[in-house]
Design a protein around this motif. Structure first.
Motif, PDB file in Angstrom:
ATOM      1  N   ILE A  69      10.995   9.847   6.025  1.00 11.14           N
ATOM      2  CA  ILE A  69       9.544   9.664   5.951  1.00 11.14           C
ATOM      3  C   ILE A  69       9.106   9.507   4.510  1.00 11.14           C
ATOM      4  N   MET A  70       9.684  10.287   3.604  1.00  9.73           N
ATOM      5  CA  MET A  70       9.323  10.179   2.189  1.00  9.73           C
ATOM      6  C   MET A  70       9.679   8.803   1.630  1.00  9.73           C
ATOM      7  N   GLU A  80       5.888  16.047   4.641  1.00 10.36           N
ATOM      8  CA  GLU A  80       7.330  15.920   4.380  1.00 10.36           C
ATOM      9  C   GLU A  80       7.719  16.490   3.021  1.00 10.36           C
ATOM     10  N   ARG A  81       6.829  16.374   2.022  1.00  2.00           N
ATOM     11  CA  ARG A  81       7.133  16.959   0.699  1.00  2.00           C
ATOM     12  C   ARG A  81       7.135  18.481   0.768  1.00  2.00           C
ATOM     13  N   GLN A 118       0.846  -1.184   0.000  1.00  3.13           N
ATOM     14  CA  GLN A 118       0.000   0.000   0.000  1.00  3.13           C
ATOM     15  C   GLN A 118       0.885   1.239   0.000  1.00  3.13           C
ATOM     16  N   THR A 119       0.689   2.112  -0.990  1.00  2.00           N
ATOM     17  CA  THR A 119       1.437   3.373  -1.002  1.00  2.00           C
ATOM     18  C   THR A 119       0.598   4.448  -0.322  1.00  2.00           C
ATOM     19  N   TYR A 120       1.266   5.431   0.221  1.00  2.00           N
ATOM     20  CA  TYR A 120       0.599   6.511   0.926  1.00  2.00           C
ATOM     21  C   TYR A 120       0.800   7.810   0.173  1.00  2.00           C
ATOM     22  N   GLU A 121      -0.145   8.693   0.337  1.00  2.67           N
ATOM     23  CA  GLU A 121      -0.056   9.995  -0.326  1.00  2.67           C
ATOM     24  C   GLU A 121       1.073  10.810   0.287  1.00  2.67           C
ATOM     25  N   PRO A 122       1.723  11.643  -0.536  1.00  2.00           N
ATOM     26  CA  PRO A 122       2.732  12.529   0.033  1.00  2.00           C
ATOM     27  C   PRO A 122       2.059  13.509   0.990  1.00  2.00           C
ATOM     28  N   GLY A 123       2.729  13.804   2.052  1.00  2.00           N
ATOM     29  CA  GLY A 123       2.150  14.665   3.070  1.00  2.00           C
ATOM     30  C   GLY A 123       3.019  15.864   3.366  1.00  2.00           C
ATOM     31  N   SER A 128      10.002   6.019   3.365  1.00  2.00           N
ATOM     32  CA  SER A 128       9.214   4.960   4.000  1.00  2.00           C
ATOM     33  C   SER A 128       7.802   4.895   3.457  1.00  2.00           C
ATOM     34  N   LYS A 129       7.333   5.950   2.801  1.00  2.00           N
ATOM     35  CA  LYS A 129       5.997   5.932   2.208  1.00  2.00           C
ATOM     36  C   LYS A 129       5.998   5.333   0.804  1.00  2.00           C
TER      37      LYS A 129
END
Length: 104
Positions: free
Chosen positions: A81-82, A19-20, A12-17, A84-85
């Motif tokens: 964090i980037m 951290e971007r 499962q990928t997560y949306e950039p949050g 790990s997502k």
């Protein structure tokens, strides 16, 4: 090469949050911070004696070093964090030979 970078099925990928946003604004924040911190040193050259200039310069340099180390720490945290997502990859199999009794 493709067998090394196989993506794990069902990951499962997560949306950039945040951290971007942090990574995008970090260069501007760094330049503005360095300029703001060096302002007392520039003002001391116009208004104060040479002994006071040296003391202020030492304080400004130490504050700059601390500020840049905090910016670097923030950048490393946002980068971790980037990463790990991102997608998960299949790891190499490692046969675990462990038991209560040794093999005979």
């Amino acid at each position: 090469m493709s067998k090394w970078l196989r993506k794990l099925p069902g990951y499962q990928t997560y949306e950039p949050g945040l951290e971007r946003k942090v990574l995008l604004q970090l260069p501007q924040f760094t330049v503005m911070g360095v300029l703001a911190i060096s302002l007392p040193s520039l003002l001391a050259r116009l208004l104060l004696s040479s002994k006071a200039e040296r003391i202020i310069d030492i304080l400004v340099i130490s504050t700059e070093i601390f500020f840049l180390s905090m910016v670097l720490t923030l950048a490393i945290a946002a980068l971790i964090i980037m990463l790990s997502k991102g997608p998960a990859y299949v790891a190499d199999a490692y046969p675990l030979i462990e038991s209560d009794r040794p093999a005979e």
